[in-house]
Design a protein around this motif. Structure first.
Motif, PDB file in Angstrom:
ATOM      1  N   GLU A   1      -2.277   3.317  10.486  1.00  0.00           N
ATOM      2  CA  GLU A   1      -2.607   4.280   9.415  1.00  0.00           C
ATOM      3  C   GLU A   1      -1.338   4.795   8.745  1.00  0.00           C
ATOM      4  O   GLU A   1      -1.311   5.020   7.534  1.00  0.00           O
ATOM      5  N   ALA A   2      -0.297   4.976   9.538  1.00  0.00           N
ATOM      6  CA  ALA A   2       0.948   5.540   9.014  1.00  0.00           C
ATOM      7  C   ALA A   2       1.679   4.579   8.077  1.00  0.00           C
ATOM      8  O   ALA A   2       2.630   4.968   7.398  1.00  0.00           O
ATOM      9  N   THR A   3       1.247   3.301   8.034  1.00  0.00           N
ATOM     10  CA  THR A   3       1.885   2.388   7.067  1.00  0.00           C
ATOM     11  C   THR A   3       1.336   2.600   5.652  1.00  0.00           C
ATOM     12  O   THR A   3       1.910   2.096   4.686  1.00  0.00           O
ATOM     13  N   VAL A   4       0.205   3.331   5.538  1.00  0.00           N
ATOM     14  CA  VAL A   4      -0.408   3.522   4.205  1.00  0.00           C
ATOM     15  C   VAL A   4       0.563   4.136   3.202  1.00  0.00           C
ATOM     16  O   VAL A   4       0.740   3.596   2.102  1.00  0.00           O
ATOM     17  N   PRO A   5       1.226   5.256   3.546  1.00  0.00           N
ATOM     18  CA  PRO A   5       2.136   5.842   2.540  1.00  0.00           C
ATOM     19  C   PRO A   5       3.501   5.165   2.458  1.00  0.00           C
ATOM     20  O   PRO A   5       4.337   5.579   1.652  1.00  0.00           O
ATOM     21  N   MET A   6       3.729   4.139   3.279  1.00  0.00           N
ATOM     22  CA  MET A   6       5.049   3.492   3.243  1.00  0.00           C
ATOM     23  C   MET A   6       5.196   2.581   2.029  1.00  0.00           C
ATOM     24  O   MET A   6       4.216   2.050   1.515  1.00  0.00           O
ATOM     25  N   LYS A   7       6.443   2.384   1.633  1.00  0.00           N
ATOM     26  CA  LYS A   7       6.744   1.435   0.557  1.00  0.00           C
ATOM     27  C   LYS A   7       7.219   0.126   1.202  1.00  0.00           C
ATOM     28  O   LYS A   7       8.103   0.127   2.050  1.00  0.00           O
ATOM     29  N   ALA A   8       6.595  -0.990   0.791  1.00  0.00           N
ATOM     30  CA  ALA A   8       6.927  -2.278   1.410  1.00  0.00           C
ATOM     31  C   ALA A   8       8.330  -2.717   1.008  1.00  0.00           C
ATOM     32  O   ALA A   8       8.710  -2.646  -0.170  1.00  0.00           O
ATOM     33  N   MET A   9       9.094  -3.155   2.007  1.00  0.00           N
ATOM     34  CA  MET A   9      10.456  -3.617   1.747  1.00  0.00           C
ATOM     35  C   MET A   9      10.616  -5.105   2.024  1.00  0.00           C
ATOM     36  O   MET A   9      11.640  -5.702   1.699  1.00  0.00           O
ATOM     37  N   ARG A  10       9.628  -5.693   2.709  1.00  0.00           N
ATOM     38  CA  ARG A  10       9.745  -7.103   3.086  1.00  0.00           C
ATOM     39  C   ARG A  10       8.477  -7.834   2.656  1.00  0.00           C
ATOM     40  O   ARG A  10       7.428  -7.230   2.499  1.00  0.00           O
ATOM     41  N   GLY A  11       8.585  -9.138   2.483  1.00  0.00           N
ATOM     42  CA  GLY A  11       7.421  -9.982   2.213  1.00  0.00           C
ATOM     43  C   GLY A  11       6.888  -9.813   0.796  1.00  0.00           C
ATOM     44  O   GLY A  11       7.483  -9.138  -0.048  1.00  0.00           O
ATOM     45  N   ARG A  12       5.746 -10.455   0.569  1.00  0.00           N
ATOM     46  CA  ARG A  12       5.166 -10.480  -0.770  1.00  0.00           C
ATOM     47  C   ARG A  12       4.878  -9.071  -1.291  1.00  0.00           C
ATOM     48  O   ARG A  12       4.987  -8.799  -2.482  1.00  0.00           O
ATOM     49  N   ALA A  13       4.486  -8.150  -0.367  1.00  0.00           N
ATOM     50  CA  ALA A  13       4.140  -6.795  -0.787  1.00  0.00           C
ATOM     51  C   ALA A  13       5.333  -6.077  -1.408  1.00  0.00           C
ATOM     52  O   ALA A  13       5.165  -5.176  -2.225  1.00  0.00           O
TER      53      ALA A  13
ATOM     54  N   GLU B   1       6.838   0.368  -5.577  1.00  0.00           N
ATOM     55  CA  GLU B   1       6.102   1.626  -5.407  1.00  0.00           C
ATOM     56  C   GLU B   1       4.592   1.405  -5.320  1.00  0.00           C
ATOM     57  O   GLU B   1       3.877   2.178  -4.695  1.00  0.00           O
ATOM     58  N   ARG B   2       4.107   0.337  -5.955  1.00  0.00           N
ATOM     59  CA  ARG B   2       2.653   0.128  -5.990  1.00  0.00           C
ATOM     60  C   ARG B   2       2.108  -0.322  -4.633  1.00  0.00           C
ATOM     61  O   ARG B   2       0.894  -0.381  -4.447  1.00  0.00           O
ATOM     62  N   SER B   3       2.998  -0.648  -3.697  1.00  0.00           N
ATOM     63  CA  SER B   3       2.511  -0.973  -2.353  1.00  0.00           C
ATOM     64  C   SER B   3       2.135   0.296  -1.581  1.00  0.00           C
ATOM     65  O   SER B   3       1.482   0.218  -0.545  1.00  0.00           O
ATOM     66  N   ILE B   4       2.545   1.440  -2.097  1.00  0.00           N
ATOM     67  CA  ILE B   4       2.218   2.717  -1.446  1.00  0.00           C
ATOM     68  C   ILE B   4       0.729   2.993  -1.627  1.00  0.00           C
ATOM     69  O   ILE B   4       0.177   2.780  -2.701  1.00  0.00           O
ATOM     70  N   GLY B   5       0.077   3.455  -0.536  1.00  0.00           N
ATOM     71  CA  GLY B   5      -1.349   3.785  -0.620  1.00  0.00           C
ATOM     72  C   GLY B   5      -2.245   2.740   0.002  1.00  0.00           C
ATOM     73  O   GLY B   5      -3.464   2.897   0.003  1.00  0.00           O
ATOM     74  N   HIS B   6      -1.655   1.656   0.509  1.00  0.00           N
ATOM     75  CA  HIS B   6      -2.446   0.613   1.165  1.00  0.00           C
ATOM     76  C   HIS B   6      -1.892   0.375   2.566  1.00  0.00           C
ATOM     77  O   HIS B   6      -0.685   0.351   2.753  1.00  0.00           O
ATOM     78  N   MET B   7      -2.824   0.134   3.517  1.00  0.00           N
ATOM     79  CA  MET B   7      -2.366  -0.186   4.867  1.00  0.00           C
ATOM     80  C   MET B   7      -1.801  -1.596   4.886  1.00  0.00           C
ATOM     81  O   MET B   7      -2.319  -2.497   4.216  1.00  0.00           O
ATOM     82  N   ASP B   8      -0.728  -1.782   5.656  1.00  0.00           N
ATOM     83  CA  ASP B   8      -0.152  -3.125   5.768  1.00  0.00           C
ATOM     84  C   ASP B   8      -1.072  -4.019   6.611  1.00  0.00           C
ATOM     85  O   ASP B   8      -1.454  -3.646   7.720  1.00  0.00           O
ATOM     86  N   PRO B   9      -1.441  -5.190   6.092  1.00  0.00           N
ATOM     87  CA  PRO B   9      -2.371  -6.051   6.831  1.00  0.00           C
ATOM     88  C   PRO B   9      -1.810  -6.523   8.184  1.00  0.00           C
ATOM     89  O   PRO B   9      -2.563  -6.597   9.165  1.00  0.00           O
ATOM     90  N   GLY B  10      -0.526  -6.794   8.241  1.00  0.00           N
ATOM     91  CA  GLY B  10       0.072  -7.234   9.503  1.00  0.00           C
ATOM     92  C   GLY B  10       0.115  -6.106  10.530  1.00  0.00           C
ATOM     93  O   GLY B  10      -0.014  -6.343  11.737  1.00  0.00           O
ATOM     94  N   ALA B  11       0.249  -4.875  10.046  1.00  0.00           N
ATOM     95  CA  ALA B  11       0.196  -3.717  10.945  1.00  0.00           C
ATOM     96  C   ALA B  11      -1.216  -3.586  11.503  1.00  0.00           C
ATOM     97  O   ALA B  11      -1.411  -3.335  12.696  1.00  0.00           O
TER      98      ALA B  11
END
Lengths: 197, 241
Positions: A153-165, A170-180
């Motif tokens: 759940e805590a990955t939801v507000p994170m900004k993705a730094m690796r991979g396609r995301a 910034e638009r990666s913020i608000g979604h849970m990371d699928p690998g997490a």
């Protein structure tokens, strides 16, 4: 803790069934911030494991290595090498009848190997953001499943730094990371089968 | 036979179409001599990359000089790394993954490989870095020297395909060959695809060639003929490049 063939079979089946049951959810998470194939890829990987890995054929370390290798050879996305590295490292580091300390040590080795494989660190909205707190909870004899789910759940507000995301910034913020999420699912399945201690 | 083959090129894309199309462009621009293999798509034919397919492609393109892999997105790189690690130990150090755009990198890498470049040079060419041994390229090779000037009349100028042809031809001679796109301009190594393409000489430029070495006269004559022939491309075809 001894993990006999029967327990290994249950472990594999529990992980696979959890991935199958949540494949659509994982794909939906990946469609939001990735390329939308995480659920399908993981499903393909665990179908191959059910088909090709015989838990009665080898002790725990070798079976874990086979699981990892099967994921690498069948998943077809970045999650293949990453989850493959997780299982292959655990297989390399764990003795046939691991103690609690053995699990902690092997978990540390697996996290280090995943960091090297993905050139990533904790806090970059990846599977590491679940594995790290889950291992810490295990080492402290806390509730591992709860820690993993909260960490996903805590990955939801994170900004993705690796991979396609990371292309989304910034638009990666608000979604849970699928690998997490898939990491938390696998941890829950493993904990249910092997017990919480 | 993997001896005496140039460095091999492997193209790994998420898409079977991109992989095949990239290989087509390499073949058209660089020719058939460079070992080239490609793979794209997951094991079910969807978008993705497949470790066994990458391993097979490495086998197909294998050369004792090594193999350079060109990838598109992250999963292709990770799965290529896995495929490399599953090779026999003696092979692993002779496989590199290039940090380069897949199409451009494949063409540049294949051009460098075609001329007999070492694996490190092929990787550097793909990544648009200048050749490592450039300091060793001097103007004072033993033998005769020759110079010539020729008008660049190809409609596209010294674009990708003409640059590849010029570099390939220059590399067939022993002489040190330099080219300059305008009088007083910088003399660049005519055997470096990265340098020649980087010169971006437009149509109407006066190309100056300077060669020193045993075969300097032949080299200059051949290069001038190539430029005068508009790089052996029919004008209708050339306008498309």
């Amino acid at each position: 803790m001894t993990v006999d063939a029967d327990r290994l079979r249950k472990l594999i089946e529990a992980m696979a069934q959890s991935i199958f049951a949540h494949a659509d959810e994982l794909t939906a998470l990946d469609q939001a911030i990735g390329d939308g194939d995480h659920g399908l890829n993981m499903k393909r990987g665990f179908e191959a494991i059910l088909r090709d890995v015989d838990p009665a054929a080898a002790p725990l370390p070798d079976t874990l290595k086979s699981i990892g290798m099967t994921l690498v050879m069948s998943v077809g996305g970045a999650s293949g090498p990453l989850f493959g590295t997780l299982f292959m490292t655990l297989g390399k580091e764990l003795p046939p009848a691991p103690s609690r300390d053995d699990v902690v040590r092997a978990g540390e080795a697996a996290i280090a190997a995943i960091k090297a494989r993905g050139k990533s660190e904790v806090g970059q909205k990846t599977m590491l953001d679940v594995l790290r707190p889950a291992l810490d909870a295990f080492a402290a004899s806390e509730d591992v499943v709860q820690a993993a789910n909260q960490a996903a759940e805590a990955t939801v507000p994170m900004k993705a730094m690796r991979g396609r995301a990371s292309f989304l910034g910034e638009r990666s913020i608000g979604h849970m990371d699928p690998g997490a999420r898939s990491s938390a699912l696998l941890i829950a399945a493993a904990t249910d089968t092997l017990g919480r201690s | 036979m993997t001896q005496d083959r140039p460095v091999g090129i492997v193209v790994v894309s998420h898409s079977p179409d991109v992989a095949r199309g990239t290989a087509d462009m390499v073949r058209q621009m660089v020719g058939e001599e460079v070992p080239l293999a490609f793979c794209g798509g997951n094991s079910e034919g969807g978008l993705g990359t497949d470790v066994p397919a990458i391993m097979a492609a490495i086998d197909d393109a294998w050369s004792d000089l090594g193999v350079a892999i060109l990838v598109d997105l992250g999963g292709a790189e990770l799965n290529s790394e896995m495929a490399v690690e599953m090779q026999p130990a003696g092979r692993q150090s002779r496989i590199v993954i290039c940090d380069a755009p897949i199409v451009e990198g494949a063409v540049l890498a294949a051009t460098e490989a075609h001329g007999g470049g070492a694996l490190a040079d092929v990787k550097r060419a793909a990544e648009r870095c200048l050749p490592q041994v450039e300091a060793g390229v001097t103007d004072s090779a033993p033998g005769a020297s020759a110079t010539a000037e020729v008008l660049l009349s190809h409609p596209a100028g010294l674009h990708a395909r003409p640059s590849v042809k010029l570099t390939k031809l220059a590399k067939t001679y022993q002489s040190v060959i330099k080219v300059s796109a305008d009088s007083g301009g910088e003399w660049i190594d005519a055997k470096s695809i990265v340098r020649v393409m980087g010169a971006k000489a437009p149509r109407g430029s006066l190309l100056h060639f300077r060669a020193t070495g045993e075969d300097a006269d032949d080299a200059i004559a051949a290069l001038v003929a190539l430029v005068e022939s508009d790089f052996e491309e029919a004008s209708a075809d050339a306008t498309k490049s």
